[in-house]
Design a protein around this motif. Structure first.
Motif, PDB file in Angstrom:
ATOM      1  N   TRP A   1       0.810  -1.219   0.000  1.00  0.00           N
ATOM      2  CA  TRP A   1       0.000   0.000   0.000  1.00  0.00           C
ATOM      3  C   TRP A   1       0.843   1.270   0.000  1.00  0.00           C
ATOM      4  N   SER A   2       2.180   1.154  -0.035  1.00  0.00           N
ATOM      5  CA  SER A   2       2.996   2.364  -0.006  1.00  0.00           C
ATOM      6  C   SER A   2       2.711   3.200  -1.254  1.00  0.00           C
ATOM      7  N   ASP A   3       2.824   4.480  -1.097  1.00  0.00           N
ATOM      8  CA  ASP A   3       2.564   5.460  -2.159  1.00  0.00           C
ATOM      9  C   ASP A   3       1.086   5.576  -2.522  1.00  0.00           C
ATOM     10  N   CYS A   4       0.189   5.036  -1.690  1.00  0.00           N
ATOM     11  CA  CYS A   4      -1.260   5.194  -1.921  1.00  0.00           C
ATOM     12  C   CYS A   4      -1.777   6.328  -1.052  1.00  0.00           C
ATOM     13  N   ALA A   5      -2.373   7.304  -1.682  1.00  0.00           N
ATOM     14  CA  ALA A   5      -2.997   8.397  -0.953  1.00  0.00           C
ATOM     15  C   ALA A   5      -4.375   7.952  -0.466  1.00  0.00           C
ATOM     16  N   PRO A   6      -4.914   8.587   0.565  1.00  0.00           N
ATOM     17  CA  PRO A   6      -6.247   8.219   1.041  1.00  0.00           C
ATOM     18  C   PRO A   6      -7.307   8.219  -0.065  1.00  0.00           C
ATOM     19  N   GLU A   7      -7.207   9.135  -1.008  1.00  0.00           N
ATOM     20  CA  GLU A   7      -8.189   9.164  -2.101  1.00  0.00           C
ATOM     21  C   GLU A   7      -8.059   7.947  -3.018  1.00  0.00           C
ATOM     22  N   ASP A   8      -6.839   7.400  -3.139  1.00  0.00           N
ATOM     23  CA  ASP A   8      -6.642   6.171  -3.917  1.00  0.00           C
ATOM     24  C   ASP A   8      -7.344   4.995  -3.242  1.00  0.00           C
ATOM     25  N   ILE A   9      -7.191   4.900  -1.936  1.00  0.00           N
ATOM     26  CA  ILE A   9      -7.803   3.811  -1.174  1.00  0.00           C
ATOM     27  C   ILE A   9      -9.323   3.953  -1.203  1.00  0.00           C
ATOM     28  N   ARG A  10      -9.814   5.181  -1.086  1.00  0.00           N
ATOM     29  CA  ARG A  10     -11.264   5.417  -1.154  1.00  0.00           C
ATOM     30  C   ARG A  10     -11.803   5.025  -2.531  1.00  0.00           C
ATOM     31  N   ALA A  11     -11.076   5.327  -3.588  1.00  0.00           N
ATOM     32  CA  ALA A  11     -11.528   4.964  -4.939  1.00  0.00           C
ATOM     33  C   ALA A  11     -11.605   3.444  -5.101  1.00  0.00           C
ATOM     34  N   LEU A  12     -10.632   2.722  -4.543  1.00  0.00           N
ATOM     35  CA  LEU A  12     -10.666   1.260  -4.603  1.00  0.00           C
ATOM     36  C   LEU A  12     -11.854   0.708  -3.821  1.00  0.00           C
ATOM     37  N   ALA A  13     -12.095   1.252  -2.632  1.00  0.00           N
ATOM     38  CA  ALA A  13     -13.232   0.813  -1.820  1.00  0.00           C
ATOM     39  C   ALA A  13     -14.548   1.115  -2.537  1.00  0.00           C
ATOM     40  N   GLN A  14     -14.643   2.277  -3.137  1.00  0.00           N
ATOM     41  CA  GLN A  14     -15.856   2.661  -3.865  1.00  0.00           C
ATOM     42  C   GLN A  14     -16.110   1.716  -5.028  1.00  0.00           C
ATOM     43  N   GLN A  15     -15.063   1.376  -5.755  1.00  0.00           N
ATOM     44  CA  GLN A  15     -15.181   0.464  -6.883  1.00  0.00           C
ATOM     45  C   GLN A  15     -15.728  -0.886  -6.429  1.00  0.00           C
TER      46      GLN A  15
ATOM     47  N   LEU B   1     -17.435  -1.557  -3.640  1.00  0.00           N
ATOM     48  CA  LEU B   1     -18.784  -1.413  -3.107  1.00  0.00           C
ATOM     49  C   LEU B   1     -19.811  -1.279  -4.227  1.00  0.00           C
ATOM     50  N   VAL B   2     -19.477  -0.555  -5.279  1.00  0.00           N
ATOM     51  CA  VAL B   2     -20.403  -0.408  -6.412  1.00  0.00           C
ATOM     52  C   VAL B   2     -20.701  -1.776  -7.027  1.00  0.00           C
ATOM     53  N   VAL B   3     -19.684  -2.602  -7.218  1.00  0.00           N
ATOM     54  CA  VAL B   3     -19.885  -3.940  -7.788  1.00  0.00           C
ATOM     55  C   VAL B   3     -20.780  -4.774  -6.863  1.00  0.00           C
ATOM     56  N   LYS B   4     -20.553  -4.703  -5.561  1.00  0.00           N
ATOM     57  CA  LYS B   4     -21.366  -5.427  -4.578  1.00  0.00           C
ATOM     58  C   LYS B   4     -22.821  -4.949  -4.633  1.00  0.00           C
ATOM     59  N   LEU B   5     -23.026  -3.651  -4.696  1.00  0.00           N
ATOM     60  CA  LEU B   5     -24.380  -3.094  -4.749  1.00  0.00           C
ATOM     61  C   LEU B   5     -25.098  -3.492  -6.038  1.00  0.00           C
ATOM     62  N   GLN B   6     -24.383  -3.468  -7.152  1.00  0.00           N
ATOM     63  CA  GLN B   6     -24.996  -3.847  -8.424  1.00  0.00           C
ATOM     64  C   GLN B   6     -25.488  -5.287  -8.396  1.00  0.00           C
ATOM     65  N   GLY B   7     -24.725  -6.186  -7.786  1.00  0.00           N
ATOM     66  CA  GLY B   7     -25.163  -7.573  -7.656  1.00  0.00           C
ATOM     67  C   GLY B   7     -26.442  -7.669  -6.842  1.00  0.00           C
TER      68      GLY B   7
ATOM     69  N   HIS C   1     -21.637  -1.350   5.209  1.00  0.00           N
ATOM     70  CA  HIS C   1     -21.085  -2.347   4.290  1.00  0.00           C
ATOM     71  C   HIS C   1     -19.635  -2.682   4.623  1.00  0.00           C
ATOM     72  N   LYS C   2     -19.289  -2.606   5.905  1.00  0.00           N
ATOM     73  CA  LYS C   2     -17.925  -2.933   6.310  1.00  0.00           C
ATOM     74  C   LYS C   2     -17.632  -4.398   6.003  1.00  0.00           C
ATOM     75  N   VAL C   3     -16.377  -4.702   5.750  1.00  0.00           N
ATOM     76  CA  VAL C   3     -15.955  -6.063   5.461  1.00  0.00           C
ATOM     77  C   VAL C   3     -16.344  -6.963   6.631  1.00  0.00           C
ATOM     78  N   GLY C   4     -16.958  -8.090   6.303  1.00  0.00           N
ATOM     79  CA  GLY C   4     -17.356  -9.043   7.324  1.00  0.00           C
ATOM     80  C   GLY C   4     -18.758  -8.851   7.848  1.00  0.00           C
ATOM     81  N   THR C   5     -19.447  -7.807   7.378  1.00  0.00           N
ATOM     82  CA  THR C   5     -20.837  -7.600   7.786  1.00  0.00           C
ATOM     83  C   THR C   5     -21.724  -7.712   6.560  1.00  0.00           C
ATOM     84  N   ARG C   6     -22.927  -8.194   6.790  1.00  0.00           N
ATOM     85  CA  ARG C   6     -23.889  -8.298   5.695  1.00  0.00           C
ATOM     86  C   ARG C   6     -24.636  -6.981   5.550  1.00  0.00           C
ATOM     87  N   ALA C   7     -24.947  -6.656   4.312  1.00  0.00           N
ATOM     88  CA  ALA C   7     -25.717  -5.446   4.051  1.00  0.00           C
ATOM     89  C   ALA C   7     -27.124  -5.627   4.598  1.00  0.00           C
TER      90      ALA C   7
END
Length: 106
Positions: free
Chosen positions: A28-42, A44-50, A68-74
């Motif tokens: 995860w080195s060189d990842c800015a918080p916005e990079d991590i948020r974009a990955l999480a958003q991506q 979550l969107v796939v999970k929601l679409q399903g 929608h935290k990891v390990g919890t059901r929506a």
């Protein structure tokens, strides 16, 4: 945040294949918080679409990410009865309508 995450993942080439285990190291080195948020958003969107494909696609919605935290059901959305009836065969639909008219169970 720890810069290295190690996880073991299981992947199938297709639905009939046997799973292959991979030991994955994420750097995860060189990842800015916005990079991590974009990955999480991506993800979550796939999970929601399903979920929407199974339960109906909303025209407009707001999602609380903390639900929608990891390990919890929506949280399960209430069933859209009209949508469910529209997906039924004409025979099943007629049987349900008759049962509702008679006050009996289907």
């Amino acid at each position: 945040m720890d810069n290295i995450t190690k996880v073991s993942v299981s992947t199938k080439a297709d639905a009939k294949s046997e799973a292959v285990r991979t030991n994955l190291t994420l750097d995860w080195s060189d990842c800015a918080p916005e990079d991590i948020r974009a990955l999480a958003q991506q993800a979550l969107v796939v999970k929601l679409q399903g979920n929407w494909r199974r339960n109906g696609i909303p025209a407009d919605t707001t999602v609380k990410v903390s639900e929608h935290k990891v390990g919890t059901r929506a949280p399960k959305a209430p069933t859209d009865v009209l949508s469910a009836i529209q997906k039924m065969s004409p025979e099943d639909r007629a049987r349900i309508i008759a049962a509702l008219r008679d006050g009996a169970s289907a």
